[in-house]
Design an enzyme around this catalytic site. Structure first.
Site, PDB file in Angstrom:
ATOM      1  N   TYR A  43      35.332  41.568  40.807  1.00 54.67           N
ATOM      2  CA  TYR A  43      35.895  42.061  39.313  1.00 54.67           C
ATOM      3  C   TYR A  43      35.521  40.961  38.952  1.00 54.67           C
ATOM      4  O   TYR A  43      34.436  40.774  37.791  1.00 54.67           O
ATOM      5  CB  TYR A  43      37.546  41.787  39.719  1.00 54.67           C
ATOM      6  CG  TYR A  43      37.960  42.918  39.491  1.00 54.67           C
ATOM      7  CD1 TYR A  43      37.979  44.302  39.982  1.00 54.67           C
ATOM      8  CD2 TYR A  43      39.702  43.142  38.525  1.00 54.67           C
ATOM      9  CE1 TYR A  43      38.765  45.474  40.586  1.00 54.67           C
ATOM     10  CE2 TYR A  43      39.943  44.114  38.884  1.00 54.67           C
ATOM     11  CZ  TYR A  43      39.445  45.222  39.649  1.00 54.67           C
ATOM     12  OH  TYR A  43      40.219  46.322  39.899  1.00 54.67           O
ATOM     13  N   ASP A  44      35.916  39.661  39.053  1.00 54.80           N
ATOM     14  CA  ASP A  44      35.201  38.232  38.414  1.00 54.80           C
ATOM     15  C   ASP A  44      33.635  37.892  37.841  1.00 54.80           C
ATOM     16  O   ASP A  44      32.976  37.442  37.341  1.00 54.80           O
ATOM     17  CB  ASP A  44      36.247  36.661  38.876  1.00 54.80           C
ATOM     18  CG  ASP A  44      37.786  37.271  39.129  1.00 54.80           C
ATOM     19  OD1 ASP A  44      38.005  38.008  37.979  1.00 54.80           O
ATOM     20  OD2 ASP A  44      38.123  36.411  39.874  1.00 54.80           O
ATOM     21  N   TYR A  63      48.542  51.199  36.204  1.00 53.30           N
ATOM     22  CA  TYR A  63      47.864  50.445  35.432  1.00 53.30           C
ATOM     23  C   TYR A  63      48.925  50.638  34.031  1.00 53.30           C
ATOM     24  O   TYR A  63      48.279  49.557  32.775  1.00 53.30           O
ATOM     25  CB  TYR A  63      46.420  49.870  34.717  1.00 53.30           C
ATOM     26  CG  TYR A  63      44.965  49.335  35.222  1.00 53.30           C
ATOM     27  CD1 TYR A  63      45.610  48.367  36.259  1.00 53.30           C
ATOM     28  CD2 TYR A  63      44.066  49.955  35.856  1.00 53.30           C
ATOM     29  CE1 TYR A  63      45.333  47.379  36.159  1.00 53.30           C
ATOM     30  CE2 TYR A  63      43.536  48.748  36.523  1.00 53.30           C
ATOM     31  CZ  TYR A  63      43.828  47.594  36.649  1.00 53.30           C
ATOM     32  OH  TYR A  63      43.221  46.645  37.782  1.00 53.30           O
ATOM     33  N   HIS A  98      40.600  36.362  38.798  1.00 56.46           N
ATOM     34  CA  HIS A  98      41.388  36.593  39.239  1.00 56.46           C
ATOM     35  C   HIS A  98      42.689  35.973  40.442  1.00 56.46           C
ATOM     36  O   HIS A  98      41.325  35.705  41.374  1.00 56.46           O
ATOM     37  CB  HIS A  98      41.490  37.787  39.845  1.00 56.46           C
ATOM     38  CG  HIS A  98      41.388  38.942  38.510  1.00 56.46           C
ATOM     39  ND1 HIS A  98      40.399  39.181  38.220  1.00 56.46           N
ATOM     40  CD2 HIS A  98      42.295  39.785  38.129  1.00 56.46           C
ATOM     41  CE1 HIS A  98      40.567  40.221  36.980  1.00 56.46           C
ATOM     42  NE2 HIS A  98      41.912  40.633  37.022  1.00 56.46           N
ATOM     43  N   HIS A 123      40.891  35.585  31.464  1.00 54.83           N
ATOM     44  CA  HIS A 123      40.731  36.351  30.464  1.00 54.83           C
ATOM     45  C   HIS A 123      39.758  35.421  29.296  1.00 54.83           C
ATOM     46  O   HIS A 123      41.056  34.839  28.441  1.00 54.83           O
ATOM     47  CB  HIS A 123      41.011  37.310  29.780  1.00 54.83           C
ATOM     48  CG  HIS A 123      41.520  38.386  31.227  1.00 54.83           C
ATOM     49  ND1 HIS A 123      42.582  37.993  32.062  1.00 54.83           N
ATOM     50  CD2 HIS A 123      40.727  39.833  31.746  1.00 54.83           C
ATOM     51  CE1 HIS A 123      42.541  39.073  32.380  1.00 54.83           C
ATOM     52  NE2 HIS A 123      41.915  39.905  32.881  1.00 54.83           N
TER      53      HIS A 123
END
Length: 180
Positions: A43-44, A63, A98, A123
């Site tokens: 993800y990152d 989500y 994360h 973020h």
């Protein structure tokens, strides 16, 4: 960006127990730990091929706490399309980390495990793809249920359900997909 809503018996089997079975082997522990690390780091780093390599053919994705919805059975390509969408993590102006905290593993069956993870998702949104000027920051503090399924003898990431404890900064403005 809205994947279709499907249902199948395999996905719905991820139900946490009031008296969880903690009896997993050391080998499973190590393999599952690598999968959750690869999930967060892909993800990152926006390493979508790495993410594609660790996901199950179908995923349970909830989500709802970040305004994106719930899917009981999302196929892998729909999941990839969702997370790589420019309105979500595919936005080149968004950098994330994360960060995983404490974790424990709950064995549902020989082929299904729920990972319970503390998570801080930082973020930072920039004004453009040069990543020189910060537009806003927003961080989420949560615990996550992650679902893992053994597919052909290999542990795969099979979905998630974050429970947001609190957000800081302008988290609600980070993802364009969350704006109606």
């Amino acid at each position: 960006m809205a994947p279709s809503l499907k249902s199948d018996a395999e996905s719905s089997a991820f139900v946490s127990s009031k008296q969880p079975n903690l009896d997993i082997s050391l080998q499973d522990y190590l393999e599952l730990s690598k999968v959750v690390f690869d999930w967060a780091d892909s993800y990152d780093s926006k390493d979508w091929e790495r993410l594609r390599g660790i996901i199950a053919p179908t995923l349970t994705v909830d989500y709802t706490q970040i305004a994106l919805g719930r899917w009981d059975s999302m196929d892998a390509e729909e999941y990839m399309a969702m997370v790589t969408n420019p309105g979500f993590l595919g936005d080149p102006t968004i950098k994330t980390q994360h960060l995983l905290g404490a974790t424990w593993w709950e064995k549902i069956s020989d082929t299904q495990v729920i990972g319970h993870h503390q998570l801080r998702a930082a973020h930072q949104v920039y004004t453009d793809a040069s990543l020189k000027t910060v537009k806003l920051t927003g961080h989420s503090h949560a615990s996550n249920e992650h679902y893992y399924r053994k597919v052909n003898g290999v542990w795969k990431f099979a979905g998630l359900k974050p429970t947001v404890r609190w957000n800081e900064g302008r988290f609600e403005e980070v993802f364009k997909a969350c704006h109606y």
